[in-house]
Design an enzyme around this catalytic site. Structure first.
Site, PDB file in Angstrom:
ATOM      1  N   HIS A 159     -89.891  96.972  86.002  1.00 14.27           N
ATOM      2  CA  HIS A 159     -90.858  97.567  85.060  1.00 14.27           C
ATOM      3  C   HIS A 159     -90.144  98.285  83.908  1.00 14.27           C
ATOM      4  O   HIS A 159     -90.686  99.225  83.344  1.00 14.27           O
ATOM      5  CB  HIS A 159     -91.800  98.555  85.765  1.00 14.27           C
ATOM      6  CG  HIS A 159     -92.397  98.017  87.036  1.00 14.27           C
ATOM      7  ND1 HIS A 159     -93.618  97.380  87.080  1.00 14.27           N
ATOM      8  CD2 HIS A 159     -91.918  97.996  88.312  1.00 14.27           C
ATOM      9  CE1 HIS A 159     -93.875  97.006  88.319  1.00 14.27           C
ATOM     10  NE2 HIS A 159     -92.848  97.353  89.091  1.00 14.27           N
ATOM     11  N   SER A 279     -78.341  96.262  57.214  1.00  8.64           N
ATOM     12  CA  SER A 279     -79.627  96.358  56.540  1.00  8.64           C
ATOM     13  C   SER A 279     -79.366  96.520  55.049  1.00  8.64           C
ATOM     14  O   SER A 279     -78.386  97.137  54.652  1.00  8.64           O
ATOM     15  CB  SER A 279     -80.391  97.567  57.076  1.00  8.64           C
ATOM     16  OG  SER A 279     -81.317  98.025  56.116  1.00  8.64           O
ATOM     17  N   LYS A 285     -77.287 100.844  59.703  1.00  8.38           N
ATOM     18  CA  LYS A 285     -77.779  99.832  60.643  1.00  8.38           C
ATOM     19  C   LYS A 285     -76.747  98.770  60.989  1.00  8.38           C
ATOM     20  O   LYS A 285     -75.986  98.308  60.149  1.00  8.38           O
ATOM     21  CB  LYS A 285     -79.009  99.113  60.053  1.00  8.38           C
ATOM     22  CG  LYS A 285     -80.251  99.960  59.965  1.00  8.38           C
ATOM     23  CD  LYS A 285     -80.833 100.343  61.321  1.00  8.38           C
ATOM     24  CE  LYS A 285     -81.525  99.190  62.013  1.00  8.38           C
ATOM     25  NZ  LYS A 285     -82.748  98.784  61.338  1.00  8.38           N
ATOM     26  N   GLU A 292     -81.783  88.548  68.541  1.00 14.96           N
ATOM     27  CA  GLU A 292     -83.197  88.483  68.157  1.00 14.96           C
ATOM     28  C   GLU A 292     -83.606  87.033  67.877  1.00 14.96           C
ATOM     29  O   GLU A 292     -84.708  86.604  68.202  1.00 14.96           O
ATOM     30  CB  GLU A 292     -83.447  89.340  66.921  1.00 14.96           C
ATOM     31  CG  GLU A 292     -83.266  90.823  67.157  1.00 14.96           C
ATOM     32  CD  GLU A 292     -83.183  91.580  65.842  1.00 14.96           C
ATOM     33  OE1 GLU A 292     -84.245  91.948  65.319  1.00 14.96           O
ATOM     34  OE2 GLU A 292     -82.058  91.787  65.331  1.00 14.96           O
TER      35      GLU A 292
END
Ligand code: ARG
Length: 465
Positions: A159, A279, A285, A292
């Site tokens: 979970h 970024s 970043k 992804e």
């Protein structure tokens, strides 16, 4: 033969409308099948000679011409136009330019229906093998990284809540097992593709004395059994698409996990600069784009599999032009998994793990099950043990201390059988070391898993030759 008309133009008074030509043409994408188309045609031309359907000289001339076309394809010099309609037409057109009218005999005893099916079989056979090798490369990287971090512990999750400490190597080998199943699926897809439909012609066979076993043997394949099935079957393509999709789902799950691991919240791992991006606005970043994309591109793979399933579901046996739609999803899926697998091994090898952060996260309440199991080993019924440790966890929260720091008197108050509990059980390392079942996360079990994994890879390398 008029130069403007398509190869089926005999019964037509005019050439196809331009818009229809564009809709109908597969050459912009099926040109990728050219090497397979030519290899199939060479086998067919040899068979025509063997069976006296063409003379031995004609057979040799056809094969020589086709080899010249193949060289042009391999050198990137093969050119096609939309008027060629598809790769089969383009190859035949070029063959005629090179060897003259003998080219007009090549299509004897054959149809584009068995031809396109053969091309696709050959493509799937190669693609399945190429992907299989790339999966093996990812498996090698997993084993290397697991071996290099043998005593790193991190929390295992259920979970997405910290559940129990596990070894990082155990975690990585879980992915190894998933990939091992992927290998079997690609081997099965390769096997399914290893059947030659040549000899089926349009769908019912041919009056020419063709020898399907000869062409099949030339291509290292099994011959067809039923001509109608041979032109209709695309199961082998579905098999490859399914194998790609399941592999994609595995890559996607790895991607999701690493997106979490590389976040500041987890902070378990850092990617090498070569495999992350920045970024345009936020200078701090460092983004895990590749992981992804493994998650993102898997949506496409699921779409590709669905596209072919839906294309096939309404088709009666025989050839329907719908079948032309089998290629693009297949090519897309193969390119997509290969692109993902091309980055994964080095990404894994070059990533850095923060062992301290992982171990910190693996302590605390993630050790509660250890106490319950300890009580059960001392003869306390597990349900009772579970309740006692649950109370202890609540007590820790009241006292605002972690489970490792709980004083002896609190342990005994929670359950008398906790007296003199060995304290090392309340450490992540002690917890993993305490596992006894086979396949568990204990260092001994993981060592055995690693050994098995190594042996598997070595055997596979031998098989690879
Ligand atoms: N371009 C076609 C395809 O990709 C080749 C087969 C054409 N056959 C036919 N009967 N029109 O499926």
């Amino acid at each position: 033969m008029s130069e403007k008309k398509p190869l089926w133009g005999g019964r037509f008074g005019s050439s196809p409308a331009e818009a229809f030509g564009r809709l109908n043409a597969s050459i912009p994408f099926d040109v990728r099948l050219a090497p397979y188309d030519i290899r199939g045609s060479i086998a067919h031309a040899r068979m025509l000679g063997e069976q006296d359907i063409v003379t031995p000289e004609e057979s040799r001339e056809l094969a020589r011409g086709l080899e010249a076309v193949l060289r042009e394809v391999e050198a990137g010099e093969f050119s096609w136009t939309l008027a060629d309609e598809d790769v089969h037409t383009a190859v035949e057109r070029r063959l005629r330019e090179l060897v003259g009218d003998v080219a007009l005999r090549l299509h004897t005893g054959r149809s584009r229906n068995d031809q396109v099916s053969l091309d696709l079989h050959l493509f799937v056979r190669d693609a399945a093998e190429e992907i299989r090798r790339s999966v093996l490369a990812a498996m090698r990287a997993l084993v290397e990284v697991a071996e290099a971090h043998r005593d790193f512990v991190l929390p295992g999750y259920t979970h997405l809540q910290r559940a129990q400490p596990i070894l990082l190597s155990h975690h990585l080998l879980a992915h190894f097992e998933a990939f091992r199943r992927d290998l079997r699926r690609f081997e099965a897809a390769r096997g399914a593709a290893n059947a030659s439909p040549l000899g089926a012609a349009a769908l019912g066979g041919t009056p020419h004395p063709v020898d399907p076993a000869f062409t099949a043997a030339e291509l290292g394949m099994e011959p067809l059994v039923n001509s109608l099935d041979a032109v209709s079957d695309r199961d082998f393509a579905l098999d490859l698409l399914y194998a790609c999709t399941v592999l994609g789902v595995h890559l996607s799950r790895i991607g999701e996990e690493w997106v979490l691991w590389t976040s500041s919240e987890f902070g378990f791992a850092t990617l090498d600069d070569a495999y992350s991006s920045g970024s345009s606005i936020m200078p701090q970043k460092k983004n895990p784009d590749a992981f992804e994309l493994m998650r993102g591109k898997t949506g496409r793979l699921i779409g590709d599999l669905n596209a072919l399933l839906v294309t096939l579901k309404g088709l009666p046996p025989g050839y329907s032009k719908d079948l032309q739609e089998d290629k693009e999803p297949l090519f897309d899926a193969v390119d997509t998994v290969l692109a993902m697998l091309a980055v994964l091994p080095e990404m894994l090898r070059t990533a850095r793990f923060d062992g301290e952060r992982m171990a910190d996260a693996a302590g605390g309440f993630a050790l509660a099950t250890e106490l319950a199991d300890f009580l059960a080993m001392r003869g306390v019924p597990f349900r009772e043990a579970h309740h006692a440790v649950g109370r202890l966890v609540r007590r820790c929260e009241e006292l605002r201390i972690s489970l490792e720091k709980i004083p002896e008197e609190e342990l005994v108050a929670a359950h008398p059988a906790l007296v003199e509990m060995p304290r090392e059980l309340l450490t992540p390392e002690g917890s993993v070391a305490n596992k006894k079942s086979s396949g568990s996360t204990s260092p001994g079990s993981v060592g055995a898993q690693l050994q098995r994994a190594r042996e598997f890879l070595d055997t596979d390398r031998r098989v690879d030759g």
